[in-house]
Design an enzyme around this catalytic site. Structure first.
Site, mmCIF file in Angstrom:
data_model
loop_
_atom_site.group_PDB
_atom_site.id
_atom_site.type_symbol
_atom_site.label_atom_id
_atom_site.label_comp_id
_atom_site.label_asym_id
_atom_site.label_seq_id
_atom_site.Cartn_x
_atom_site.Cartn_y
_atom_site.Cartn_z
ATOM 1 N N SER A 186 -7.483 82.472 47.120
ATOM 2 C CA SER A 186 -8.728 82.136 48.042
ATOM 3 C C SER A 186 -9.585 82.832 48.195
ATOM 4 O O SER A 186 -11.261 83.485 48.199
ATOM 5 C CB SER A 186 -9.269 80.787 48.834
ATOM 6 O OG SER A 186 -7.843 81.341 50.025
ATOM 7 N N TRP A 193 -17.433 77.596 26.658
ATOM 8 C CA TRP A 193 -18.070 78.106 27.393
ATOM 9 C C TRP A 193 -18.284 77.451 28.724
ATOM 10 O O TRP A 193 -18.320 77.161 29.995
ATOM 11 C CB TRP A 193 -19.377 79.173 27.211
ATOM 12 C CG TRP A 193 -19.321 80.458 28.406
ATOM 13 C CD1 TRP A 193 -19.461 80.131 29.740
ATOM 14 C CD2 TRP A 193 -19.421 82.208 27.675
ATOM 15 N NE1 TRP A 193 -19.346 81.709 30.307
ATOM 16 C CE2 TRP A 193 -19.873 82.087 29.154
ATOM 17 C CE3 TRP A 193 -19.409 82.182 27.005
ATOM 18 C CZ2 TRP A 193 -19.886 84.096 29.170
ATOM 19 C CZ3 TRP A 193 -19.717 83.458 26.638
ATOM 20 C CH2 TRP A 193 -19.746 84.541 28.309
ATOM 21 N N ARG A 250 -17.746 74.542 29.156
ATOM 22 C CA ARG A 250 -16.166 73.657 29.737
ATOM 23 C C ARG A 250 -16.298 74.208 31.132
ATOM 24 O O ARG A 250 -14.955 73.390 31.986
ATOM 25 C CB ARG A 250 -15.870 73.144 28.815
ATOM 26 C CG ARG A 250 -15.763 72.917 27.778
ATOM 27 C CD ARG A 250 -16.636 71.300 27.686
ATOM 28 N NE ARG A 250 -15.380 70.161 28.771
ATOM 29 C CZ ARG A 250 -14.481 69.791 27.996
ATOM 30 N NH1 ARG A 250 -14.854 70.328 26.728
ATOM 31 N NH2 ARG A 250 -13.615 69.323 28.262
ATOM 32 N N HIS A 251 -16.253 75.463 31.162
ATOM 33 C CA HIS A 251 -15.716 76.092 32.657
ATOM 34 C C HIS A 251 -16.672 76.025 34.169
ATOM 35 O O HIS A 251 -18.099 76.580 34.010
ATOM 36 C CB HIS A 251 -15.716 77.591 32.252
ATOM 37 C CG HIS A 251 -14.599 78.104 31.769
ATOM 38 N ND1 HIS A 251 -12.944 78.067 31.710
ATOM 39 C CD2 HIS A 251 -14.558 78.064 29.922
ATOM 40 C CE1 HIS A 251 -12.596 78.572 30.909
ATOM 41 N NE2 HIS A 251 -13.567 78.387 30.336
ATOM 42 N N ARG A 276 -36.976 71.479 18.482
ATOM 43 C CA ARG A 276 -35.608 71.835 18.491
ATOM 44 C C ARG A 276 -34.572 70.688 18.099
ATOM 45 O O ARG A 276 -33.312 71.392 17.846
ATOM 46 C CB ARG A 276 -35.876 72.669 19.983
ATOM 47 C CG ARG A 276 -35.164 71.654 21.476
ATOM 48 C CD ARG A 276 -33.791 70.703 21.379
ATOM 49 N NE ARG A 276 -34.544 70.004 22.471
ATOM 50 C CZ ARG A 276 -33.894 70.688 23.899
ATOM 51 N NH1 ARG A 276 -33.353 71.494 23.651
ATOM 52 N NH2 ARG A 276 -33.981 69.369 24.844
ATOM 53 N N LEU A 325 -14.695 85.341 41.079
ATOM 54 C CA LEU A 325 -13.198 85.508 40.437
ATOM 55 C C LEU A 325 -12.571 85.286 40.065
ATOM 56 O O LEU A 325 -11.336 85.115 39.310
ATOM 57 C CB LEU A 325 -12.367 87.168 41.611
ATOM 58 C CG LEU A 325 -12.109 88.712 40.493
ATOM 59 C CD1 LEU A 325 -12.599 89.009 39.595
ATOM 60 C CD2 LEU A 325 -11.644 89.349 41.583
ATOM 61 N N ARG A 338 -9.511 82.142 27.634
ATOM 62 C CA ARG A 338 -10.869 82.540 26.101
ATOM 63 C C ARG A 338 -10.612 84.100 26.070
ATOM 64 O O ARG A 338 -10.596 84.922 24.855
ATOM 65 C CB ARG A 338 -11.940 83.307 26.925
ATOM 66 C CG ARG A 338 -12.569 81.440 27.421
ATOM 67 C CD ARG A 338 -12.568 80.327 26.399
ATOM 68 N NE ARG A 338 -12.847 79.268 26.751
ATOM 69 C CZ ARG A 338 -12.415 78.073 26.401
ATOM 70 N NH1 ARG A 338 -12.492 77.482 24.727
ATOM 71 N NH2 ARG A 338 -13.300 77.018 26.479
HETATM 72 C C1 LIG Z 1 -7.652 76.569 23.574
HETATM 73 C C2 LIG Z 1 -8.421 75.523 23.658
HETATM 74 C C3 LIG Z 1 -9.272 74.654 22.907
HETATM 75 C C4 LIG Z 1 -9.950 73.617 23.593
HETATM 76 N N1 LIG Z 1 -9.337 72.797 22.587
HETATM 77 C C5 LIG Z 1 -10.710 71.139 23.272
HETATM 78 C C6 LIG Z 1 -11.463 70.524 22.370
HETATM 79 O O1 LIG Z 1 -10.884 69.940 21.477
HETATM 80 N N2 LIG Z 1 -11.704 69.515 23.303
HETATM 81 C C7 LIG Z 1 -12.341 69.795 24.273
HETATM 82 O O2 LIG Z 1 -12.797 68.414 24.497
HETATM 83 N N3 LIG Z 1 -12.015 71.035 24.908
HETATM 84 C C8 LIG Z 1 -11.261 71.510 24.639
HETATM 85 N N4 LIG Z 1 -10.792 72.555 25.100
HETATM 86 C C9 LIG Z 1 -11.381 72.693 26.502
HETATM 87 C C10 LIG Z 1 -10.189 72.507 27.906
HETATM 88 O O3 LIG Z 1 -9.871 70.972 27.523
HETATM 89 C C11 LIG Z 1 -10.865 73.174 29.331
HETATM 90 O O4 LIG Z 1 -12.044 72.401 29.209
HETATM 91 C C12 LIG Z 1 -11.178 74.229 29.661
HETATM 92 O O5 LIG Z 1 -10.677 75.447 29.052
HETATM 93 C C13 LIG Z 1 -12.279 74.354 31.041
HETATM 94 O O6 LIG Z 1 -10.753 74.501 31.173
HETATM 95 P P1 LIG Z 1 -10.975 74.376 32.851
HETATM 96 O O7 LIG Z 1 -11.215 72.895 33.810
HETATM 97 O O8 LIG Z 1 -9.347 74.354 33.408
HETATM 98 O O9 LIG Z 1 -11.559 75.099 33.808
HETATM 99 P P2 LIG Z 1 -13.687 74.690 35.019
HETATM 100 O O10 LIG Z 1 -13.982 73.832 34.722
HETATM 101 O O11 LIG Z 1 -13.518 76.211 35.309
HETATM 102 O O12 LIG Z 1 -11.972 74.588 35.775
HETATM 103 C C14 LIG Z 1 -11.280 75.492 36.991
HETATM 104 C C15 LIG Z 1 -10.012 74.913 37.755
HETATM 105 O O13 LIG Z 1 -10.706 73.523 38.878
HETATM 106 C C16 LIG Z 1 -10.819 71.775 38.202
HETATM 107 N N5 LIG Z 1 -11.351 71.242 38.348
HETATM 108 C C17 LIG Z 1 -12.215 71.368 37.909
HETATM 109 N N6 LIG Z 1 -13.848 70.663 37.805
HETATM 110 C C18 LIG Z 1 -12.855 69.744 38.962
HETATM 111 C C19 LIG Z 1 -13.199 68.270 38.212
HETATM 112 N N7 LIG Z 1 -14.462 68.336 38.566
HETATM 113 N N8 LIG Z 1 -12.189 67.625 39.184
HETATM 114 C C20 LIG Z 1 -11.117 67.854 39.117
HETATM 115 N N9 LIG Z 1 -10.695 69.448 39.222
HETATM 116 C C21 LIG Z 1 -11.770 69.930 38.133
HETATM 117 C C22 LIG Z 1 -9.545 72.237 36.766
HETATM 118 O O14 LIG Z 1 -9.080 71.493 37.017
HETATM 119 C C23 LIG Z 1 -9.334 73.819 36.739
HETATM 120 O O15 LIG Z 1 -8.145 74.066 37.299
HETATM 121 C C24 LIG Z 1 -10.214 73.818 24.898
HETATM 122 C C25 LIG Z 1 -10.114 75.024 25.686
HETATM 123 C C26 LIG Z 1 -9.197 75.798 24.984
HETATM 124 C C27 LIG Z 1 -9.135 76.913 25.826
#
Ligand SMILES: Cc1cc2nc3c(=O)[nH]c(=O)nc-3n(C[C@H](O)[C@H](O)[C@H](O)COP(=O)(O)OP(=O)(O)OC[C@H]3O[C@@H](n4cnc5c(N)ncnc54)[C@H](O)[C@@H]3O)c2cc1C
Length: 270
Positions: free
Chosen positions: A69, A90, A92-93, A173, A190, A200
Site C-alpha cells: 500500500s 492494455w 484489461r489492467h 468509424r 506505482l 507486459r
Molecule cells: C500474456 C497474456 C495473455 C493474455 N491472454 C488473454 C486472453 O487470451 N484473453 C483474455 O481475455 N485476456 C487475456 N489476458 C489478460 C489477462 O487475463 C488479464 O486480464 C490482464 O493481464 C490484466 O491482469 P489483472 O487482472 O491482474 O490486472 P488488473 O486489472 O490491473 O488488476 C490488478 C489486480 O487487481 C485485481 N482486480 C482488479 N479489478 C478487480 C475486480 N473487479 N475484482 C476482483 N479483483 C480485481 C486483480 O485480480 C489483480 O490482482 C492476457 C494477459 C497476458 C499478460
C-alpha cells in the site's frame, strides 16, 4: 513533506518517447517518489531512521513482504499513442484511470500501425498466442506489409467518404481496422504499474505491447529508482515454485548448506 521531485524524472517530463512506427509514451506528470513511499510506510512503522541506505532497506522489505500500500502513494500519468489492438490488451489492467480520444467526437487521424519486416514471424507451434522465432521470407514480408497498407488505405478512404456523406462519426468509424492509432491519458499508482510491467515486459506478452512496457519501465525507474530496483529483485525476476517443487526442494536441498534467507523461509529451515 513538500512535493517530491526527482531530477531524473523532471528531465523526462513531456518528452515523447517514440514507440513502434508512430506511437509514443510521454510522462505528463508524477506524484511522489521513493521518499513518499518511505514516508507513508513510516506512518505504520513509526519514525525510525532516515538514511538513504535505510530507506532502501525499508523499500526492499516492503516489496519482499508484499506490503504494497505505501507504493500506491506514488502516481504517474502517461500520455500514450498506441494501436487499437495494443489498447485492447492494455485496457484489461483495470486499476488505471483512463481518458481516450473519442471517435464519436473527433475525426480519427489517418495513422495506422504497420509492422516492420523483421517483426513478421510465423505462428508459434508451442505458444498458441504467439509468434515463432522463424521470420517469414523477405519477399513474403514485403507483400504482407503492402497488403496491410492497402487495406488500411481502403478502409480510411471509405471512412472519409462516409463522413463526406455526413454520416455520424460514431457510425462511420466502425469499419476502421485494429491497426488504427488511438491516444489516451493513463494514470496509475506505482503498485499497479509494477503489476502491469511484470505482465507486459514478459516474453509471453505481444511484442508490440512489450515495446511500450520497456519505455514505461525506464520512466518508472527515473521516478522511483529504489522501488524500481526492488521491483526487479522481488517481482520482475522472481521465480514462483509450485507446491510440488517446494516439497521436492525440502526433501532434496541439503540443510547444512548456507542457504539464502528466502530459500530458508520457503523450506522452513531454521
Ligand atoms: C500474456 C497474456 C495473455 C493474455 N491472454 C488473454 C486472453 O487470451 N484473453 C483474455 O481475455 N485476456 C487475456 N489476458 C489478460 C489477462 O487475463 C488479464 O486480464 C490482464 O493481464 C490484466 O491482469 P489483472 O487482472 O491482474 O490486472 P488488473 O486489472 O490491473 O488488476 C490488478 C489486480 O487487481 C485485481 N482486480 C482488479 N479489478 C478487480 C475486480 N473487479 N475484482 C476482483 N479483483 C480485481 C486483480 O485480480 C489483480 O490482482 C492476457 C494477459 C497476458 C499478460
Amino acid at each position: 513533506m513538500p512535493h517530491v521531485h526527482t531530477p531524473e524524472a523532471e528531465a523526462l517530463l513531456d518528452h515523447e518517447f517514440r514507440v513502434l512506427d508512430q506511437g509514443f509514451v510521454r510522462l505528463v506528470d508524477y506524484m511522489g517518489s521513493d521518499e513518499r513511499i518511505v514516508a507513508a510506510a513510516r506512518v505504520s512503522y513509526g519514525k525510525g531512521t532516515k538514511t538513504v541506505r535505510e530507506n532502501e532497506v525499508l523499500i526492499n522489505y516492503l516489496m519482499r513482504h508484499e506490503h504494497t500500500s505505501p507504493l500506491e502513494q506514488v502516481v504517474l500519468t502517461f500520455h500514450v499513442k498506441l494501436p487499437i489492438f495494443v489498447a485492447r490488451q492494455w485496457i484489461r489492467h483495470r486499476t488505471a484511470r483512463v481518458n481516450e480520444i473519442s471517435g464519436r467526437y473527433s475525426v480519427m487521424k489517418d495513422d495506422f500501425y504497420l509492422p516492420s519486416e523483421e517483426t513478421l514471424r510465423t505462428q508459434s507451434t508451442i505458444n498458441k498466442q504467439g509468434r515463432d522465432e522463424k521470420p517469414v521470407t523477405q519477399e513474403a514480408a514485403k507483400r504482407i506489409i503492402s497488403e496491410m497498407e492497402a487495406g488500411q488505405r481502403e478502409a480510411y478512404g471509405r471512412y472519409e467518404s462516409m463522413l463526406g456523406e455526413d454520416l455520424a462519426r460514431e457510425v462511420a468509424r466502425i469499419g476502421l481496422p485494429l491497426s488504427l492509432y488511438t491516444e489516451w491519458y493513463w494514470q496509475i499508482d506505482l503498485h499497479n504499474l509494477f503489476h502491469f510491467l511484470k505482465l507486459r515486459l514478459d516474453a509471453h506478452a505481444q511484442w508490440e505491447i512489450q515495446q511500450y512496457a520497456q519505455v514505461m519501465a525506464k520512466i518508472t525507474k527515473a521516478v522511483a529508482p529504489m522501488a524500481y530496483a526492488a521491483f526487479e529483485r522481488y517481482q520482475l525476476n522472481e521465480v514462483k515454485f509450485s507446491q510440488e517443487t517446494v516439497e521436492w526442494l525440502r526433501a532434496n536441498v541439503p540443510r547444512d548448506r548456507d542457504l539464502p534467507l528466502e530459500l530458508r523461509e520457503r523450506l522452513d529451515v531454521k
